[in-house]
Design a protein around this motif. Structure first.
Motif, PDB file in Angstrom:
ATOM      1  N   ILE A  23      58.788  90.079  38.939  1.00 37.01           N
ATOM      2  CA  ILE A  23      58.672  91.270  39.781  1.00 37.01           C
ATOM      3  C   ILE A  23      59.985  92.037  39.617  1.00 37.01           C
ATOM      4  N   ALA A  24      59.930  93.109  38.829  1.00 35.22           N
ATOM      5  CA  ALA A  24      61.140  93.767  38.334  1.00 35.22           C
ATOM      6  C   ALA A  24      61.632  94.839  39.311  1.00 35.22           C
ATOM      7  N   ASP A  25      62.212  94.393  40.428  1.00 33.14           N
ATOM      8  CA  ASP A  25      62.622  95.353  41.459  1.00 33.14           C
ATOM      9  C   ASP A  25      63.837  96.177  41.041  1.00 33.14           C
ATOM     10  N   TRP A  26      64.742  95.607  40.218  1.00 35.44           N
ATOM     11  CA  TRP A  26      65.845  96.432  39.721  1.00 35.44           C
ATOM     12  C   TRP A  26      65.325  97.537  38.809  1.00 35.44           C
ATOM     13  N   HIS A  27      64.328  97.225  37.997  1.00 37.30           N
ATOM     14  CA  HIS A  27      63.753  98.257  37.128  1.00 37.30           C
ATOM     15  C   HIS A  27      63.100  99.370  37.945  1.00 37.30           C
ATOM     16  N   ALA A  28      62.574  99.035  39.114  1.00 34.40           N
ATOM     17  CA  ALA A  28      61.969 100.066  39.965  1.00 34.40           C
ATOM     18  C   ALA A  28      62.989 101.113  40.387  1.00 34.40           C
ATOM     19  N   LEU A  29      64.263 100.712  40.467  1.00 29.64           N
ATOM     20  CA  LEU A  29      65.311 101.637  40.899  1.00 29.64           C
ATOM     21  C   LEU A  29      65.651 102.683  39.848  1.00 29.64           C
ATOM     22  N   THR A  30      65.254 102.456  38.599  1.00 33.94           N
ATOM     23  CA  THR A  30      65.626 103.414  37.549  1.00 33.94           C
ATOM     24  C   THR A  30      65.042 104.798  37.806  1.00 33.94           C
ATOM     25  N   THR A  31      63.879 104.865  38.445  1.00 34.17           N
ATOM     26  CA  THR A  31      63.274 106.163  38.741  1.00 34.17           C
ATOM     27  C   THR A  31      63.056 106.375  40.241  1.00 34.17           C
ATOM     28  N   ALA A  32      63.403 105.394  41.070  1.00 34.00           N
ATOM     29  CA  ALA A  32      63.156 105.513  42.517  1.00 34.00           C
ATOM     30  C   ALA A  32      64.377 105.093  43.314  1.00 34.00           C
ATOM     31  N   TRP A  33      65.574 105.413  42.809  1.00 37.32           N
ATOM     32  CA  TRP A  33      66.795 104.978  43.492  1.00 37.32           C
ATOM     33  C   TRP A  33      67.087 105.791  44.740  1.00 37.32           C
ATOM     34  N   GLN A  34      66.467 106.982  44.882  1.00 39.06           N
ATOM     35  CA  GLN A  34      66.766 107.827  46.038  1.00 39.06           C
ATOM     36  C   GLN A  34      66.215 107.252  47.339  1.00 39.06           C
ATOM     37  N   ASP A  35      65.086 106.551  47.264  1.00 30.85           N
ATOM     38  CA  ASP A  35      64.421 106.070  48.477  1.00 30.85           C
ATOM     39  C   ASP A  35      63.926 104.652  48.237  1.00 30.85           C
ATOM     40  N   THR A  36      64.580 103.699  48.854  1.00 31.38           N
ATOM     41  CA  THR A  36      64.225 102.294  48.640  1.00 31.38           C
ATOM     42  C   THR A  36      63.604 101.656  49.892  1.00 31.38           C
ATOM     43  N   ARG A  37      63.216 102.474  50.859  1.00 29.09           N
ATOM     44  CA  ARG A  37      62.755 101.935  52.135  1.00 29.09           C
ATOM     45  C   ARG A  37      61.529 101.037  52.001  1.00 29.09           C
ATOM     46  N   GLU A  38      60.653 101.343  51.036  1.00 26.72           N
ATOM     47  CA  GLU A  38      59.415 100.568  50.906  1.00 26.72           C
ATOM     48  C   GLU A  38      59.494  99.498  49.829  1.00 26.72           C
ATOM     49  N   LEU A  39      60.642  99.371  49.182  1.00 25.41           N
ATOM     50  CA  LEU A  39      60.731  98.476  48.032  1.00 25.41           C
ATOM     51  C   LEU A  39      60.412  97.028  48.400  1.00 25.41           C
ATOM     52  N   ARG A  40      60.941  96.552  49.514  1.00 21.72           N
ATOM     53  CA  ARG A  40      60.692  95.164  49.906  1.00 21.72           C
ATOM     54  C   ARG A  40      59.202  94.924  50.145  1.00 21.72           C
ATOM     55  N   ALA A  41      58.540  95.880  50.786  1.00 23.45           N
ATOM     56  CA  ALA A  41      57.092  95.742  51.016  1.00 23.45           C
ATOM     57  C   ALA A  41      56.333  95.787  49.697  1.00 23.45           C
ATOM     58  N   PHE A  42      56.794  96.625  48.756  1.00 24.40           N
ATOM     59  CA  PHE A  42      56.131  96.711  47.455  1.00 24.40           C
ATOM     60  C   PHE A  42      56.244  95.392  46.691  1.00 24.40           C
ATOM     61  N   VAL A  43      57.394  94.727  46.812  1.00 25.51           N
ATOM     62  CA  VAL A  43      57.567  93.422  46.164  1.00 25.51           C
ATOM     63  C   VAL A  43      56.533  92.444  46.708  1.00 25.51           C
ATOM     64  N   ARG A  44      56.376  92.437  48.019  1.00 25.99           N
ATOM     65  CA  ARG A  44      55.403  91.524  48.643  1.00 25.99           C
ATOM     66  C   ARG A  44      53.982  91.874  48.208  1.00 25.99           C
ATOM     67  N   ASP A  45      53.642  93.171  48.191  1.00 24.16           N
ATOM     68  CA  ASP A  45      52.297  93.594  47.787  1.00 24.16           C
ATOM     69  C   ASP A  45      51.999  93.172  46.353  1.00 24.16           C
ATOM     70  N   LEU A  46      52.989  93.314  45.484  1.00 27.96           N
ATOM     71  CA  LEU A  46      52.784  92.956  44.085  1.00 27.96           C
ATOM     72  C   LEU A  46      52.519  91.458  43.940  1.00 27.96           C
ATOM     73  N   ALA A  47      53.292  90.652  44.661  1.00 25.78           N
ATOM     74  CA  ALA A  47      53.083  89.206  44.601  1.00 25.78           C
ATOM     75  C   ALA A  47      51.682  88.835  45.095  1.00 25.78           C
ATOM     76  N   ILE A  48      51.229  89.467  46.171  1.00 20.90           N
ATOM     77  CA  ILE A  48      49.892  89.180  46.708  1.00 20.90           C
ATOM     78  C   ILE A  48      48.811  89.554  45.700  1.00 20.90           C
ATOM     79  N   ASP A  49      48.964  90.721  45.059  1.00 26.95           N
ATOM     80  CA  ASP A  49      47.972  91.151  44.069  1.00 26.95           C
ATOM     81  C   ASP A  49      47.943  90.198  42.880  1.00 26.95           C
ATOM     82  N   TRP A  50      49.098  89.736  42.443  1.00 28.64           N
ATOM     83  CA  TRP A  50      49.133  88.784  41.337  1.00 28.64           C
ATOM     84  C   TRP A  50      48.391  87.502  41.692  1.00 28.64           C
TER      85      TRP A  50
END
Length: 287
Positions: free
Chosen positions: A46-73
């Protein structure tokens, strides 16, 4: 351990956590990953650092997105008993190896990356951060730190993997052979149409989520773009270019040979065709 020794090699693959996954992610990558678990020792990141390359301005939902991705997997069949699932930022050695690689990677190697050029064209010059330019170096660190020898990619991703191979070659030449040069495992990713007929993407807001409830699937399929030449009931259809029929091929393959001639003759209208797809798609998502 004996089971791992019987496998063909080691795979590293991953996704950026940018929200819940859709059918394009499921058909384009996840189903192949599930099958690879029986053949390879698999590491899924789950490449959360890579997510910052284009979404570094707003990281408020990143932790929830990590959880959602794990659940979908997990819901798709990625099995933590057979594969390693991990969050990139929880393994700081990725950043350390990225730093060491960045000391000898020439800038022109990064500037010729076609994805970097595409992102600059889409996002504008303000997006030209070091993180965006240097993300292939971090990607190489992700792969090589586990000495992965195989990476599942589509043909459009081959330039990214070649850069990883170049970094491995340069490191091995300078400091002694340590890293394998990972090989591509070419995968024919399924093209899944969105509800507007374009490729399914969250960018286009035309997606159907893996976790979509039945009523929402019904609402989206009923709105779905169909054959523009089939204006009235009874008009002949063109299933080969109809996005609804493309989804039938994926989720209702057993009936496509019956649906296609009925559509071409005009006997099958778009409303019952969509109703059939809704039933089959909801059944597939409930499994």
């Amino acid at each position: 351990m004996a089971q791992e020794q019987n496998k063909r090699g080691r795979i590293l693959s991953g996704m950026r956590p940018t929200g819940k996954l859709h059918l394009g992610n499921l058909e384009g990558a996840l189903k192949q990953w599930v099958e690879l678990q029986d053949e390879y020792e698999c590491f899924f990141e789950i490449a959360d650092w890579h997510a910052l390359t284009t979404a570094w301005q707003d990281t408020r939902e990143l932790r929830a997105f990590v959880r959602d991705l794990a659940i979908d997997w997990l819901s798709a069949g990625i099995d933590p008993e057979r594969s390693v699932i991990f969050v990139q930022s929880r393994v700081p050695e990725h950043a350390e190896l990225h730093l060491l690689f960045s000391m000898f990677v020439p800038v022109p190697w990064l500037e010729r990356n076609p994805t970097y050029k595409d992102w600059l064209e889409e996002l504008g010059p303000a997006a030209a951060t070091y993180g965006l330019l240097g993300y292939p170096v971090l990607q190489a660190a992700d792969i090589l730190i586990y000495k992965a020898d195989t990476v599942p990619v589509g043909k459009d991703q081959l330039p990214h993997l070649e850069l990883t191979r170049e970094i491995a070659r340069r490191f091995n030449y300078l400091y002694g052979k340590l890293f394998p040069e990972p090989q591509a495992k070419l995968t024919e990713f399924a093209l899944v149409p969105g509800i507007d007929g374009r490729k399914m993407s969250k960018t286009y807001n035309n997606h159907i989520l893996m976790s979509e409830v039945a009523k929402e699937v019904e609402r989206k399929i009923k709105r779905m773009y169909t054959d523009p030449q089939k204006v009235r009931k009874g008009d002949p259809g063109h299933p080969d270019t109809c996005p609804v029929f493309m989804l039938h091929r994926i989720y209702n393959a057993a009936e496509t040979e019956e649906i296609a001639p009925e559509c071409r003759s005009g006997r099958l209208g778009c409303v019952p065709c969509k109703a059939n797809l809704i039933t089959k798609l909801n059944a597939a998502l409930e499994v």
